[in-house]
Design an enzyme around this catalytic site. Structure first.
Site, PDB file in Angstrom:
ATOM      1  CE  LYS A 231     -35.851  57.426  -9.118  1.00  0.00           C
ATOM      2  NZ  LYS A 231     -34.533  57.014  -9.644  1.00  0.00           N
TER       3      LYS A 231
ATOM      4  NE  ARG B  66     -25.456  61.354  -5.702  1.00  0.00           N
ATOM      5  CZ  ARG B  66     -25.004  60.812  -6.825  1.00  0.00           C
ATOM      6  NH1 ARG B  66     -24.001  61.368  -7.467  1.00  0.00           N
ATOM      7  NH2 ARG B  66     -25.548  59.719  -7.317  1.00  0.00           N
TER       8      ARG B  66
END
Length: 496
Positions: free
Chosen positions: A280, A354
């Site tokens: 990130k 996920r």
């Protein structure tokens, strides 16, 4: 941190009732009956204060006055116009009350609440909301600061519901609100702790602590060795780059019949998310300690349920891992095999939530659940779509979706229904695996939900994307959402 207690008690003589702070409602400049009784005892002091015009009785406005007779202080509580006193006005009123009580030096207060109800504003709802909010105001983060904020002085709130018949319902509402508030505070505390303290191992210890001394609660921790044996390649692919071992934490609460199917809550517990190899940007990366707020909400909900002793079976599953870059980390383009046997092409290692959730959802099927709800700070796309006011609600079952939305509306911990269409699932196609873990730049929150739906086909399932609701950036801190929604949903299912 202050331990708040709440007591419902009828007060026959309002003017003489002893209290360090008597709270009297005022509607748009008009004294309530309780306020008039206090005004008479104080030789018209309350009326004189209103006549000055500084305090107009607007919703949430408060005015502290010296007391008289039995009350050391009198707090005038503005409620707005009586004809417009709806749930929105009531929430604004209670927020003002909570702030005033958290700021004052009274150790105990007495609220005359009989007139704090109207069409659509029932007293039990109002008192539950009050207790939940006031407990929330008592929260202080102290774990890693040498000079924390001063604790709330208030330790007890007595509520006069106006009649002996209303006392039992008022006490139940106060107890429920306080339990949910404490659950929210636990979720906030876990979310606010830094990633070097709140690791997957720390969460496992907290889960064992929750089960300690309670015969209805058991905790099991699935370690990485057993995960490999179970085939949880998706979950393990996330922790592969970290020195912190992943944990699958299973908390079972047996409050219902022995053979009753459990309600299952699955929480995303990424205790820090660097993005992995798909790292990130540096700005706001510190907030990625909040990437376990879905797991934190499961902890908070389980604590509230245990405290309320709901007559229902509930299992909380926490998929806990740390997502870090290293020589052993999963790389973009790698293919992993999930517990369900589906292969997944990892196109972006920052879409890791996920991956841990899909194996947890497969594990949940072993429990023969009545329904499964996963809670996750899953996508930035959800924040773009809904901001912080509502979480995104996806479901493969209409009744389950409506039950969650209703619970959210009743607690003002709201959700918004989002589409779960096959059209979006097409974006997850891969040339090298059964599906990819991202679906491109469009509808990111939707395609993430579609990915999870592939692993939840055997039971009623809902997914709550709480990326916008679980924490605030300014002022920075976890919110404890959606504990209130989840707890109300479980109350409704239990019939409590």
């Amino acid at each position: 941190m202050t331990s708040l207690t709440f007591t419902a008690k009828q007060t026959a003589d309002i003017a003489r009732a002893k209290s360090q702070c008597a709270i009297a409602p005022v509607f748009a400049g008009q004294l309530s009956e309780a306020a008039m009784a206090l005004d008479k005892a104080s030789a018209g002091a309350l009326g004189k204060a209103l006549a000055l015009g500084d305090f107009k009785g607007k919703a949430g406005q408060t005015l502290m006055l010296p007391g008289t007779a039995g009350a050391a202080r009198i707090l005038l509580l503005g409620c707005g116009e009586s004809a417009k006193f709806d749930q929105a006005a009531a929430r604004e009123t209670l927020e003002g009350l909570n702030k005033a009580l958290s700021d004052c030096n009274a150790k105990e207060a007495l609220l005359h609440a009989a007139e704090l109800q109207a069409e659509g504003v029932e007293l039990p709802w109002l008192l539950e909301t009050l207790a939940r909010g006031l407990v929330g105001h008592s929260y202080r983060y102290v774990a890693t600061v040498s000079k924390p904020k001063d604790p709330m002085v208030l330790g007890k709130l007595v509520v006069n519901p106006g009649s002996a018949l209303a006392v039992r319902a008022a006490q139940t509402a106060l107890d429920t609100g306080a339990a949910v508030g404490r659950g929210m505070n636990l979720a906030r505390e876990l979310g606010n702790l830094p990633g070097n303290i709140c690791t997957p191992t720390y969460l496992a210890k907290e889960a064992r602590k929750l089960a300690r001394g309670n015969a209805r609660v058991t905790t099991q921790v699935v370690e990485e060795k057993q995960m490999r044996e179970l085939g949880m390649g998706a979950l393990l692919s996330v922790s592969a780059g970290s020195d912190e071992p992943a944990k699958l934490i299973v908390i079972e609460y047996k409050g219902g019949k022995a053979n009753a199917a459990p309600q299952v809550l699955v929480g995303k517990g990424i205790t820090f998310d660097s993005g992995g190899i798909s790292i990130k940007p540096g700005a706001k990366m510190d907030e990625m300690k909040y990437d376990m707020c879905g797991a934190a909400s499961v902890f908070g909900t389980m604590q509230a349920v245990v405290e309320m002793a709901l007559p229902i079976n509930i299992t909380g599953i926490i998929a806990a891992a740390e997502n870090m870059p290293s020589g052993g980390a999963t790389k973009p383009g790698d293919v992993v095999t999930s517990m369900a046997g589906k292969t997944i092409e990892v196109l972006n290692t920052d879409a890791e939530g996920r991956l841990v959730l899909c194996d947890a959802l497969t594990y949940a099927n072993r429990l023969k659940p009545a329904a499964v709800i996963d809670i996750a700070t899953l996508t930035g796309a959800c924040v773009v779509a809904l901001g912080s006011h509502a979480c995104a609600v996806y479901a493969n079952n209409e009744d389950l979706a409506e039950q969650l939305l209703t619970a959210g509306t009743n607690t003002h911990d709201r959700g918004w229904r989002m589409p779960l269409w096959d059209d979006y699932s097409k974006q997850l196609k891969s040339n090298f695996a059964d599906l990819a873990n991202i679906g491109g730049p469009e509808a990111g929150s939707v395609t993430a939900a579609c990915f999870l739906s592939e692993f939840a086909k055997d039971y009623p399932w809902a997914h709550l994307d709480v990326a916008g609701a679980a924490w605030n950036s300014s002022p920075k801190g976890a919110t404890g959402r959606p504990v209130a929604m989840l707890t109300r949903y479980l109350q409704d299912r239990s019939g409590a």
